[in-house]
Scaffold this active site. Structure first.
Site, PDB file in Angstrom:
ATOM      1  N   LEU A   1       0.687  -1.118  -0.311  1.00 54.44           N
ATOM      2  CA  LEU A   1       0.021   0.476  -0.571  1.00 54.44           C
ATOM      3  C   LEU A   1       0.750   1.124   0.254  1.00 54.44           C
ATOM      4  O   LEU A   1       0.919   1.801   1.042  1.00 54.44           O
ATOM      5  CB  LEU A   1      -0.653   0.514   1.285  1.00 54.44           C
ATOM      6  CG  LEU A   1      -2.041   0.800   1.076  1.00 54.44           C
ATOM      7  CD1 LEU A   1      -2.581   0.219  -0.157  1.00 54.44           C
ATOM      8  CD2 LEU A   1      -3.307   0.431   2.012  1.00 54.44           C
ATOM      9  N   HIS A   2       1.808   1.261  -1.152  1.00 54.65           N
ATOM     10  CA  HIS A   2       2.447   2.492  -1.015  1.00 54.65           C
ATOM     11  C   HIS A   2       1.497   4.195  -1.718  1.00 54.65           C
ATOM     12  O   HIS A   2       0.141   3.762  -2.102  1.00 54.65           O
ATOM     13  CB  HIS A   2       3.407   1.652  -2.079  1.00 54.65           C
ATOM     14  CG  HIS A   2       3.114   2.239  -3.827  1.00 54.65           C
ATOM     15  ND1 HIS A   2       3.273   2.718  -4.156  1.00 54.65           N
ATOM     16  CD2 HIS A   2       2.569   0.837  -4.056  1.00 54.65           C
ATOM     17  CE1 HIS A   2       2.477   2.308  -5.857  1.00 54.65           C
ATOM     18  NE2 HIS A   2       2.287   0.862  -5.529  1.00 54.65           N
ATOM     19  N   ALA A   3       1.706   4.928  -2.199  1.00 53.98           N
ATOM     20  CA  ALA A   3       1.966   5.708  -2.460  1.00 53.98           C
ATOM     21  C   ALA A   3       1.107   5.966  -3.768  1.00 53.98           C
ATOM     22  O   ALA A   3      -0.282   5.962  -3.313  1.00 53.98           O
ATOM     23  CB  ALA A   3       3.031   7.463  -3.008  1.00 53.98           C
TER      24      ALA A   3
END
Length: 89
Positions: free
Chosen positions: A14-16
């Protein structure tokens, strides 16, 4: 109220970019949407909170949705996770 879990299966977690796509989905619904690990739940409509979760690949997250459009929201969120946020793997 819907209380379920979802697994983070995309390569980068769940990165940017993935969080931004999730915000696009959650902000369309009136329901209260929370996501988290165990008892640590955050507002899934808040990008900073999502990034602070630090949910990498393999993380199981708890998803709680309550409101008038909860089922539609749940279906779309689960589909987004299953599609790996439409990222090339």
């Amino acid at each position: 109220m819907i209380d379920t879990t979802v697994d983070v299966i995309n390569k980068l977690g769940l990165h940017a970019r993935a969080s931004g796509k999730l915000i696009e989905v959650t902000s369309r619904y009136r329901s209260n949407i929370q996501l988290g690990k165990g008892k640590e739940l955050i507002d899934a409509k808040n990008i900073m909170s999502l990034l602070m979760l630090g949910a990498g690949k393999g993380t199981t997250l708890r998803l709680i949705i309550e409101g008038p459009d909860e089922q539609k929201a749940c279906d779309e969120i689960l589909a987004l996770f299953a599609a790996r946020f439409y990222e090339a793997e």
